[in-house]
Every structure is written in C-alpha cells, then in structure tokens.
Design a protein around this motif. Structure first.
Motif, PDB file in Angstrom:
ATOM      1  N   MET A 127      -4.932   3.105  -5.988  1.00  0.00           N
ATOM      2  CA  MET A 127      -5.515   3.003  -4.790  1.00  0.00           C
ATOM      3  C   MET A 127      -4.249   2.861  -4.124  1.00  0.00           C
ATOM      4  N   ALA A 128      -3.615   1.818  -4.233  1.00  0.00           N
ATOM      5  CA  ALA A 128      -2.415   1.780  -3.176  1.00  0.00           C
ATOM      6  C   ALA A 128      -1.119   1.781  -3.752  1.00  0.00           C
ATOM      7  N   ASN A 129      -0.171   2.079  -2.599  1.00  0.00           N
ATOM      8  CA  ASN A 129       1.265   2.265  -3.086  1.00  0.00           C
ATOM      9  C   ASN A 129       1.762   1.154  -3.546  1.00  0.00           C
ATOM     10  N   VAL A 130       3.253   1.047  -3.828  1.00  0.00           N
ATOM     11  CA  VAL A 130       3.712  -0.283  -4.221  1.00  0.00           C
ATOM     12  C   VAL A 130       3.714  -1.312  -3.400  1.00  0.00           C
ATOM     13  N   LYS A 131       3.818  -1.220  -2.015  1.00  0.00           N
ATOM     14  CA  LYS A 131       4.142  -2.114  -1.265  1.00  0.00           C
ATOM     15  C   LYS A 131       2.673  -2.835  -1.006  1.00  0.00           C
ATOM     16  N   VAL A 132       1.534  -2.026  -1.242  1.00  0.00           N
ATOM     17  CA  VAL A 132       0.202  -2.683  -1.073  1.00  0.00           C
ATOM     18  C   VAL A 132      -0.077  -3.692  -2.307  1.00  0.00           C
ATOM     19  N   LYS A 133       0.236  -2.918  -3.572  1.00  0.00           N
ATOM     20  CA  LYS A 133       0.209  -3.834  -4.916  1.00  0.00           C
ATOM     21  C   LYS A 133       1.093  -5.043  -4.757  1.00  0.00           C
ATOM     22  N   ASP A 134       2.386  -5.035  -4.157  1.00  0.00           N
ATOM     23  CA  ASP A 134       3.150  -6.098  -4.119  1.00  0.00           C
ATOM     24  C   ASP A 134       2.247  -7.142  -3.375  1.00  0.00           C
ATOM     25  N   LEU A 135       1.765  -6.617  -2.076  1.00  0.00           N
ATOM     26  CA  LEU A 135       1.070  -7.713  -1.091  1.00  0.00           C
ATOM     27  C   LEU A 135      -0.002  -8.345  -1.926  1.00  0.00           C
ATOM     28  N   LEU A 136      -0.861  -7.600  -2.703  1.00  0.00           N
ATOM     29  CA  LEU A 136      -2.038  -8.276  -3.313  1.00  0.00           C
ATOM     30  C   LEU A 136      -1.639  -9.085  -4.597  1.00  0.00           C
ATOM     31  N   LYS A 137      -0.497  -9.120  -4.782  1.00  0.00           N
ATOM     32  CA  LYS A 137       0.139 -10.299  -5.794  1.00  0.00           C
ATOM     33  C   LYS A 137       0.413 -11.541  -4.910  1.00  0.00           C
ATOM     34  N   ASN A 138       0.486 -11.577  -3.627  1.00  0.00           N
ATOM     35  CA  ASN A 138       0.810 -12.755  -2.965  1.00  0.00           C
ATOM     36  C   ASN A 138      -0.550 -13.179  -2.577  1.00  0.00           C
ATOM     37  N   GLU A 139      -0.827 -14.359  -3.134  1.00  0.00           N
ATOM     38  CA  GLU A 139      -2.366 -14.928  -2.755  1.00  0.00           C
ATOM     39  C   GLU A 139      -2.440 -15.154  -1.162  1.00  0.00           C
ATOM     40  N   LYS A 140      -1.328 -15.726  -0.576  1.00  0.00           N
ATOM     41  CA  LYS A 140      -1.535 -16.129   0.685  1.00  0.00           C
ATOM     42  C   LYS A 140      -1.649 -14.861   1.702  1.00  0.00           C
ATOM     43  N   LYS A 141      -1.018 -14.094   1.295  1.00  0.00           N
ATOM     44  CA  LYS A 141      -0.912 -12.890   2.300  1.00  0.00           C
ATOM     45  C   LYS A 141      -2.302 -11.806   1.942  1.00  0.00           C
ATOM     46  N   LYS A 142      -2.678 -11.933   0.505  1.00  0.00           N
ATOM     47  CA  LYS A 142      -3.979 -11.611   0.400  1.00  0.00           C
ATOM     48  C   LYS A 142      -5.270 -12.141   1.131  1.00  0.00           C
ATOM     49  N   ASN A 143      -5.138 -13.514   1.027  1.00  0.00           N
ATOM     50  CA  ASN A 143      -6.261 -14.304   2.130  1.00  0.00           C
ATOM     51  C   ASN A 143      -6.017 -13.586   3.443  1.00  0.00           C
ATOM     52  N   TYR A 144      -4.862 -13.641   4.022  1.00  0.00           N
ATOM     53  CA  TYR A 144      -4.594 -13.102   5.292  1.00  0.00           C
ATOM     54  C   TYR A 144      -5.353 -11.740   5.537  1.00  0.00           C
ATOM     55  N   VAL A 145      -5.050 -10.992   4.873  1.00  0.00           N
ATOM     56  CA  VAL A 145      -5.521  -9.678   5.006  1.00  0.00           C
ATOM     57  C   VAL A 145      -7.089  -9.626   4.682  1.00  0.00           C
TER      58      VAL A 145
END
Length: 478
Positions: free
Chosen positions: A1-19
């Motif tokens: 689904m997502a490019n590398v940046k999106v996948k990296d973001l989803l690995k960060n729990e707090k950023k994932k919560n924010y999104v």
C-alpha cells in the motif's frame, strides 16, 4: 500500500497514534456536517417564514452603511431575527458581515455565528472548529451536546499543537472517547448518514488499522512535508536576506502576514505611553541592560496586586526552541521601526506562536529572544477553556501588577487604582478601568531619560479571548 516513508511512520507507535487521531477528526468533521447544515436550514426556514416575502437587498447594506438603523428593510429584519438566535449578540460586528446574502441560502448564516475575526476563506462548516463554534453561538442547537463538543475541541486543539506529531496511547484513547461522545449523542445520531459505517471507521482507526485510509494518510503526510519544507525554506532564505540587507525584513514581514492564518499573538509596544515616539533604535541607542530580575520567566506576582492570577505555568511546558533566529530578528526590527503600537503574529495551529511567546517570556541570557525579553514588562495568556483568562478585570489587574514590577515609577501613579480596584467593576466597565489603572497612570509616569525606550506587552492566543477583546475601541487603543 504505502511507500517506504509511510511504512516507517507506521512503525512508530506514537506517530501512528497521531495520524489515526487526525484521520478520525477529519472523518468526524465530515460526519457531523449534516447536523450543522440541518439545524441552520431549520433556522433559515423559520426566519424566512416569520418575515414573509421580502425584496432582496440591492445595496449591500452591511458593507456600505455603517449605521444599522439605515439598512434596507430586508437586511434590518434579518439582522433583528438573527440577533434573537445568537447567544451573545453584543459581540457581532455587523459591518464585517454580508447582510445581503443571509436571505439567499442557509449556509450564508455561518458567518453570523462565527468569531468575527475569522478568515471568511476558511469559514467552512465542514471544519470541526467552525461547526463547534456555530453550535455554541446559535441557540437553536441543543445545549446538551456542548460539554461533549468542548471536550472534543480540547482534544483537537491539543493534537493541532503537537509539535512532535506524536501522542501516547492515553491521549489517543481520550481523543476517540471524545469523538464517540459527540457522534453517539442522541441529537447528533438523527443527522448522521451511514452511522454504522462511521462507527466502524472509528473502531478501525482506534485499533491502528490505517490501510483502508490510504488517501487520508497521504494527505496528512503531504501537508506535514509541505509545512516542513516551507519553514525550512523560510528559515534559509530569511537568514540569507538578513545577512545581506537588514532593511528587507519589512518586506518579508508583509509576506509572512500574507502566508500565515488565524490564531494570533499580539506583541504590543507602549513606548508612546511613556514618551513621544523616537524610534531610531537600529543605531545610536544602547540596549536595555538586563538585571537579575529579567532572567528567566517574567515575574507575575506583585505586592501591589497580591491576588493577581498567575499564568506563567502555561508557558513553562514548552521545550527549547529550535531555529527561528530570523523571526526574533524580524520582531526586533519591526518593533523598533513600526509607527503602530505593536505587531500581530497570525498563524494556523501548530506553527509555534505560543512557543515564540513562551520563549520570549522565559528567555535567559544566551537565548534567541533575550533582547525582547529585556523589554518585556507584562504578558497575558488567553485560554478558551479557562474562563478567568477571558475576564477584563483579571486581564487589567495582571497588566497593572506586572507593569508595577518592571517600571518602578509606575507605582507612584496608581494609588487611585489600588485603593478602589474591583475586578467585577472592571468586567462591567473595561474601558474606564484600563484608563484608570493603566493608561492614565502611564501618562503620568516620569521615566528617566536613559530609560526612555519602548517596552513590550505580549498577549498569547488573542483569538481565544475574542469575546473579551472584541471591542473596536480596544483594537484602536492597544
């Protein structure tokens, strides 16, 4: 689904919560818009039926005629009808509205129930802040939903001010709890379209399942990247410009004002109150020397006003400020050279306006804002959910208290104010009170020649105290 940046973001729990929360708030705004639309439509129909058939305005009354008593029959009748449905009609600035548009379409009524300074280009009822403001200012909306709406707005504002774009699990749970309280409220449910789908989306987002929200996720990432790039470009370019030619900051200031939107910080100068303006400070005038009392956060407590409300704790949670050297230089330059009584900083939520105000208020030697801190004599913080910060009497008391700390000569001229000060009387007569406790004493204050330089007063989040500071006289005099 997502490019590398999106996948990296989803690995960060707090950023994932924010999104997840940001997408959920976006979905919530879409879900509640029929509620706003539907009740405004009821209001429009009710007024139209009461007034009967009226000719449309041909002269754009509110724009061309300041005296509301001379408006055409149609605009005058609609104005009177809308006043009855406004929870605080005294705040309305009629000449800033578009009276000729009200009879045409129900969504044209949104402006009547919004904060009067709000940028009309951003007055979209599908925006959560716009919707909640309209609900609270239009009496046709059920008051039962207000406590839930207030909690949701707090969550939304906290999220918008998250400089790290991260939130922990507890904050995430609070956001979704507040969303669910609003969309499950009985008055709201009747207006929701596809309520089951909305609830399923919220459940997926709360559980961190972002894969079905690809478009929204990319939109948030793109906005974040665009802001980062713009701020980086502005930092670089403005630093280069300042090094090349200091005078160009005045032009850049106008560019910044054109770019930034909505929430405000007011940095007011009171040089004109202390002496006739002699603003040739770029050269020839030595800077104010900081004493031990001007290190760190400005002292709020004063023996003259021992009960004055203390607000500095709202600034202490801000971390170290990164970058923005150019902005402090620009502020110094503008305040030295402006012929007006201050500078207004406008920006959307999360751009760092409060961080700038906090950094100046609590600056220490070596900090970027220390030169401005040396000139600071008072500050105020407006908090939309802290009612005391809205009260005129408390605002005036705080200013008088801090000015007495920082301009010793001021204490010799405020005896009349000290002997009769009453916050409730100031609330009912703010202009008379500010004249008695600040304006007139400042005019009588004798400042030694070597200390006759401009001083600063900072008001953070002026828009959040709009009902207190909405008077046109105040805008002219500050």
């Amino acid at each position: 689904m997502a490019n590398v940046k999106v996948k990296d973001l989803l690995k960060n729990e707090k950023k994932k919560n924010y999104v997840s929360c940001m997408i959920a708030l976006h979905k919530t705004a879409e879900a509640v818009s029929p509620f706003t639309d539907g009740i405004l439509q009821q209001l429009h129909q009710q007024i139209s039926q009461q007034l009967g058939s009226q000719n449309l305005c041909q002269q754009q009354c509110s724009r061309t005629i300041r005296d509301v008593n001379k408006w055409c029959v149609t605009c005058g009748l609609w104005r009177q009808a809308l006043k009855r449905f406004h929870t605080n009609p005294r705040e309305l600035i009629w000449h800033k509205l578009q009276s000729w548009e009200w009879p045409k379409q129900h969504m044209n009524l949104v402006e009547v129930f919004m904060l009067q300074h709000w940028d009309k280009a951003n007055m979209d009822a599908r925006d959560l802040s716009v919707s909640i403001t309209v609900w609270k200012k239009c009496s046709l909306f059920p008051a039962r939903i207000f406590p839930f709406a207030d909690n949701l707005r707090k969550s939304r504002n906290k999220l918008a001010h998250s400089a790290s774009l991260e939130i922990d699990n507890n904050d995430k749970q609070t956001v979704f709890h507040n969303i669910n309280q609003v969309i499950q409220q009985a008055d709201m449910v009747n207006y929701l379209q596809n309520s089951l789908e909305i609830q399923n989306d919220m459940n997926d987002l709360e559980n961190g399942d972002l894969f079905k929200f690809e478009d929204e996720l990319y939109e948030i990432l793109n906005k974040t990247n665009q802001v980062d790039k713009k701020l980086h470009t502005m930092d670089s370019k403005l630093t280069e410009v300042h090094e090349a030619q200091t005078k160009t900051f005045r032009t850049i200031a106008n560019i910044i004002r054109a770019l930034l939107l909505f929430s405000v910080i007011l940095v007011a100068t009171i040089a004109v109150k202390l002496k006739e303006p002699d603003i040739s400070m770029a050269s020839g005038i030595s800077p104010i020397k900081a004493s031990g009392e001007t290190m760190g956060c400005l002292q709020e407590y004063s023996p003259s006003f021992p009960t004055s409300l203390l607000l500095v704790d709202y600034f202490k949670h801000h971390g170290p400020l990164v970058g923005r050297i150019w902005l402090f230089k620009l502020l110094e330059e503008e305040l030295k050279n402006t012929k007006k009584s201050g500078v207004l900083l406008e920006a959307d939520m999360g751009y760092g306006k409060s961080a700038i105000a906090a950094h100046i208020t609590c600056a220490k030697e070596g900090d970027q804002g220390m030169e401005l801190r040396k000139r600071l004599i008072a500050f105020h913080v407006c908090k939309f959910d802290v009612k005391k910060t809205h009260q005129a009497g408390i605002f005036i008391q705080r200013l008088a208290s801090m000015i007495s700390n920082n301009i010793p000569e001021f204490n010799e001229t405020i005896n009349d104010c000290l002997h009769s000060f009453n916050t409730e009387q100031c609330d009912s007569d703010p202009f008379g009170c500010i004249d008695k406790c600040i304006i007139f004493p400042l005019k009588l204050t004798n400042i030694s020649d070597e200390r006759k330089e401009y001083r600063l007063i900072i008001i953070d989040a002026l828009d959040e105290c709009y009902e207190t500071f909405s008077f046109e006289k105040t805008s002219r005099d500050v």
